[in-house]
Design a protein around this motif. Sequence first.
Motif, short mmCIF file in Angstrom:
data_model
loop_
_atom_site.label_atom_id
_atom_site.label_comp_id
_atom_site.label_asym_id
_atom_site.label_seq_id
_atom_site.Cartn_x
_atom_site.Cartn_y
_atom_site.Cartn_z
N ARG A 383 0.83 -1.21 0.00
CA ARG A 383 0.00 0.00 0.00
C ARG A 383 0.86 1.26 0.00
NH1 ARG A 383 -3.07 -1.27 3.86
NH2 ARG A 383 -1.99 -0.24 5.56
N GLU A 384 1.90 1.27 0.80
CA GLU A 384 2.79 2.43 0.87
C GLU A 384 3.50 2.67 -0.47
OE1 GLU A 384 6.79 3.85 3.34
OE2 GLU A 384 5.54 2.20 4.08
N VAL A 385 3.93 1.59 -1.12
CA VAL A 385 4.66 1.74 -2.39
C VAL A 385 3.70 2.14 -3.51
CG1 VAL A 385 6.19 0.62 -4.04
CG2 VAL A 385 6.41 0.12 -1.61
N TYR A 386 2.45 1.65 -3.47
CA TYR A 386 1.46 2.12 -4.44
C TYR A 386 1.28 3.63 -4.33
CZ TYR A 386 -0.39 -2.35 -6.22
OH TYR A 386 -0.55 -3.57 -6.86
N ARG A 387 1.22 4.13 -3.10
CA ARG A 387 1.07 5.59 -2.91
C ARG A 387 2.27 6.33 -3.49
NH1 ARG A 387 -4.22 5.85 -1.88
NH2 ARG A 387 -4.83 5.02 0.16
N SER A 388 3.43 5.79 -3.28
CA SER A 388 4.63 6.42 -3.85
C SER A 388 4.57 6.45 -5.37
CB SER A 388 5.88 5.66 -3.37
OG SER A 388 7.05 6.16 -3.99
#
Length: 419
Positions: A383-388
């Motif tokens: 989820r964090e990397v998708y946001r990035s």
Amino acid sequence: MNSRNDIEDLLRKLTPQVLGAIVRRYGHFDTAEDAVQEALLAAATQWPREGIPEEPLSWLITVAARRLTDLLRRDQARRRREDVVAGWRPARDRVAPPADRAPADADDTLILLFMCCHPALSPPSQIALTLRAVGGLSTGEIARAFLVSEATMTRRISRAKTTIRDSGVRFAPPSAAERDERLAAVLHVLYLIFTEGYSATAGPLLYRDELSSEAIRLARLTHRLLPDDREAAGLLALLLLTDARRPARVGAGGELIPMADQDRTLWRAGDIAEGIALITETLPRGPVGPYQLQAAIAAVHDEAAEYADTDWPQITALYERLLALGDNPVVALNHAVAVAMSRGPRAGLALVDGLAPRLPDDHRIDAVRAHLLELLGDRDAAREVYRSAANRAKTLPRQRYLNIRADRLAGPVTAEGTG
């Protein structure tokens, strides 16, 4: 009254035709390009208010010719062009048909394409000038493709136009020797034009049909001109096989639909059949180049009735052959995806992590990493990397898609493809 978007689409379509007509008639490529840009600006200002003329191409050619007259007169004291301006005689040894169109066997746009790939220009300048004069991209769009500032790209295009002018090149179909010399640059330019149309680098839309369609049209002309060239055939096959998926790639709201979720009945069967026939006939004929390999990869995708039927081991092997021809980081990223699908996400993730320093600002690195983390079950990290990835994406549809992927990780686990 026609909408501004309709007018912009028409102007982009007509730009190379207008430039070709002006250069064919009068020469002066560098000044003619400036004159055409002024004519386009006049049209963009007047047509929304007054309506599109009955013959917009003739209108643009007339206005561009007048602007060219003004520009040459302004420069006549230094360049001594009084006779050229006063007489408006076509340059010696140029073909000047009586109509505003070139003869049936001499497409102005294709002549422009080979002219912009003149060997006196560096490869980046060839590509930039062709994207501007033939592809119709703005200087800003070209600058983003080259990862340089718009001011830098403006100077590069200006120098390229000056070089074309000073070379004395004729506006005429290229000789056989010139075709052989410039073909690699021509094919690369067409590939970039298509790529910008199929996956726009910026803006509210995922694709720009006018660019991808023009690239396919020019690829057809190039293949017709050089029917025995395997890479020209490979490029046309690649563009057809890729563009065939476009109807299923975007939802009703403009959202990106990954390949795993696409309705394959919407794929254009005629384009797929044509592309597969081209690459099937081309591959056995001799050494295989990068466009043929990419077309073969696209064919494997298109031949799968469902996403689950995709032959990932074959795609992995084809990417490895492609990498052997040149170490391209984007190709390596696609190879990492194929490895993940054929050998497991952990194997693919190791390859992606190694590529990150080579594509530091590219959202695709984080998009692929996030998907593989999701497949491995690390939902929080994914989820964090998708946001990035969403923060780095330059188009609104990609930003929305990546944010949706991140949001869905708060719900039930799903198995979706990267498309």
